[in-house]
Each structure stands twice: as C-alpha cells, then as structure tokens.
Write a protein that holds these residues in place. Sequence first.
Motif, short mmCIF file in Angstrom:
data_model
loop_
_atom_site.label_atom_id
_atom_site.label_comp_id
_atom_site.label_asym_id
_atom_site.label_seq_id
_atom_site.Cartn_x
_atom_site.Cartn_y
_atom_site.Cartn_z
N GLN A 133 0.83 -1.20 0.00
CA GLN A 133 0.00 0.00 0.00
C GLN A 133 0.87 1.25 0.00
O GLN A 133 2.02 1.22 0.44
CB GLN A 133 -0.91 0.02 1.23
N PRO A 134 0.35 2.37 -0.49
CA PRO A 134 1.10 3.63 -0.47
C PRO A 134 1.40 4.07 0.96
O PRO A 134 0.72 3.66 1.90
CB PRO A 134 0.15 4.63 -1.16
N TYR A 135 2.41 4.89 1.09
CA TYR A 135 2.71 5.51 2.38
C TYR A 135 1.55 6.46 2.71
O TYR A 135 1.20 7.33 1.90
CB TYR A 135 4.01 6.30 2.31
N LYS A 136 0.99 6.33 3.89
CA LYS A 136 -0.18 7.13 4.27
C LYS A 136 0.27 8.40 5.01
O LYS A 136 0.16 8.50 6.23
CB LYS A 136 -1.12 6.29 5.12
N PHE A 137 0.75 9.36 4.22
CA PHE A 137 1.29 10.58 4.80
C PHE A 137 0.26 11.38 5.58
O PHE A 137 0.60 12.10 6.52
CB PHE A 137 1.87 11.46 3.69
N SER A 138 -1.00 11.27 5.20
CA SER A 138 -2.05 12.06 5.86
C SER A 138 -2.33 11.60 7.28
O SER A 138 -2.98 12.31 8.06
CB SER A 138 -3.34 11.98 5.05
N GLU A 139 -1.82 10.42 7.65
CA GLU A 139 -2.12 9.88 8.98
C GLU A 139 -1.10 10.28 10.04
O GLU A 139 -1.22 9.86 11.20
CB GLU A 139 -2.23 8.35 8.90
N GLY A 140 -0.10 11.05 9.66
CA GLY A 140 0.85 11.52 10.67
C GLY A 140 2.30 11.31 10.29
O GLY A 140 2.64 11.00 9.14
N LEU A 141 3.18 11.50 11.29
CA LEU A 141 4.62 11.49 11.05
C LEU A 141 5.19 10.11 10.77
O LEU A 141 6.23 9.99 10.13
CB LEU A 141 5.35 12.09 12.25
N ASP A 142 4.53 9.06 11.26
CA ASP A 142 5.11 7.72 11.13
C ASP A 142 5.35 7.34 9.66
O ASP A 142 6.42 6.83 9.31
CB ASP A 142 4.22 6.68 11.79
N ALA A 143 4.35 7.58 8.81
CA ALA A 143 4.49 7.22 7.40
C ALA A 143 5.53 8.10 6.71
O ALA A 143 6.29 7.62 5.86
CB ALA A 143 3.14 7.34 6.70
N LYS A 144 5.58 9.37 7.07
CA LYS A 144 6.57 10.28 6.49
C LYS A 144 7.99 9.84 6.87
O LYS A 144 8.89 9.81 6.04
CB LYS A 144 6.31 11.71 6.95
N ARG A 145 8.14 9.53 8.15
CA ARG A 145 9.45 9.07 8.61
C ARG A 145 9.83 7.75 7.95
O ARG A 145 10.99 7.53 7.59
CB ARG A 145 9.43 8.92 10.13
N GLU A 146 8.86 6.87 7.75
CA GLU A 146 9.11 5.57 7.12
C GLU A 146 9.61 5.74 5.70
O GLU A 146 10.57 5.08 5.28
CB GLU A 146 7.84 4.74 7.14
N PHE A 147 8.98 6.62 4.93
CA PHE A 147 9.40 6.83 3.55
C PHE A 147 10.80 7.43 3.49
O PHE A 147 11.67 6.96 2.73
CB PHE A 147 8.42 7.75 2.83
N ALA A 148 11.05 8.46 4.30
CA ALA A 148 12.38 9.07 4.32
C ALA A 148 13.43 8.05 4.76
O ALA A 148 14.54 8.01 4.21
CB ALA A 148 12.38 10.27 5.26
N LYS A 149 13.08 7.22 5.71
CA LYS A 149 14.00 6.20 6.20
C LYS A 149 14.34 5.19 5.10
O LYS A 149 15.51 4.82 4.92
CB LYS A 149 13.37 5.47 7.39
N ASP A 150 13.33 4.77 4.35
CA ASP A 150 13.56 3.79 3.29
C ASP A 150 14.48 4.35 2.21
O ASP A 150 15.38 3.65 1.72
CB ASP A 150 12.23 3.36 2.67
N VAL A 151 14.27 5.61 1.84
CA VAL A 151 15.12 6.23 0.82
C VAL A 151 16.55 6.41 1.33
O VAL A 151 17.53 6.10 0.64
CB VAL A 151 14.53 7.59 0.37
N ALA A 152 16.69 6.90 2.56
CA ALA A 152 18.03 7.10 3.15
C ALA A 152 18.78 5.78 3.26
O ALA A 152 20.00 5.73 3.05
CB ALA A 152 17.91 7.75 4.52
#
Length: 233
Positions: free
Chosen positions: A34-53
Amino acid sequence: MALALENLASIVADAKFEELVGEVEGQFFDVKSQPYKFSEGLDAKREFAKDVAAFGNAQGGYILVGFTTKTSTTSYGEEIADVHPVPADLFNIDQHIKLLQEWLYPQPVGVQINFVPFGPDSTKGILVVFIPPQSERSKPFLLTKTLTDKKSTDVIIAYVERRLDFTDARSVVELHHALRIGLNLERELLGRMDNLEALMTQHFTGTQQAEDTAQASSRLQERIVRLLNEGGR
C-alpha cells in the motif's frame, strides 16, 4: 539468485513487474502493498524518508509500491507473492519529493519517483522510487526533522542503511562513536595540515634567505675582482 540493480532496471523499464513474483526482497529492492499514508501523521513520512536514506547509504535500490508478499520457505526474507496495482490517485509524487527535502540531509542525488501503469486498468499501477548509487563523499544521508510545539522544540536525527532485505538503524551509542571518531580525525588532520604549512613556510623562508645570502656574496666577490683588476692597471 538475488537481483542486481541492472536486472531491476530492465524490469522497471519494460514494466514487466510480473517477473518479480517468486523473487525475495534483497539488498537492492523493497516492496510495499500500500502507499505511504502521509495524511495519517509522522510515522508514514518518517518511514518513507528512512527507506530512501537506507538505500542511499548502501548501494542504491528500488522501492516498489503495489505488491503482496509472503514469508519465503526457501530463503530468508519476504517473497513476492503477487502484483497488486494501486490506483494512481493515491499517489502524490510532488508530496513524496517535498517530504524528502524536508526530512533528509544532504539530499540524495538523482532520486526518481514515477507512477507506472500496469495491468488492464490504466488508472492502476506501480509507484517506482529509484535511488541511484550515491557518491561516498555525500554520505551519510541522515534523517533530520525539527518538531516544535508550544512548550519545546525537538530535533530528530537518525542514520539507517539497507542491509540485505531489511533496514538497519544505528543506535545512539554507534552514532556517538562515529561522530567522536570523525571529529577527532578532523581535528588531527587539521593539526597536521597546520604543522605541514608551518614547516613549508619555514623551509621556503630559509631557502630564500640562503639564496639572498649567496647572491650578496657573489656580488661582493664580483666587486672585489673588478676593483683588483682596476687597481692593477
């Protein structure tokens, strides 16, 4: 055999995502159902940035959104069970790019984020995030975010790296050790450069003084010879 970046690039370029079924996630690719659910808070945003880094700090790789997985019975890790295309309207590519700008320092070079239609329904497909191999001079790529409320300001800093089929996060002890070694090494190198510069200055100053003395002595000898010659006439 684990897929290399070249294999994955070919699969993505030709949109032959069905060829990934049966493959096990590895050093160079990670899949999401499933897509990263950015609208649900910081966890999904941090997860995406973490995966790219994590891929940036390793050898590069792909994040592919639109697959189901299962535990592999023959290899360590998650096996691709099926391709599960996701509606295009669930992805906001500009939001993904902006998030990386907000969460990562420095910015990985050449990251590509694209939606690739797949299957009979052209409104569905795979989100492809490609992180090319990065220059060692740019690493490490750090997660960093400043969180501010009415009472306090918190700064998040983290280091992650892709290892085989998972993302490894460094502990605060490891980060402290790496920073301490880096700072001490920097101080030592700067000290050595200062010493080298002082020695070079001293050397060239002494050399110039010796040359000046030699030239003065030579001119004096020339004058003495010339006076003796004139006096003997």
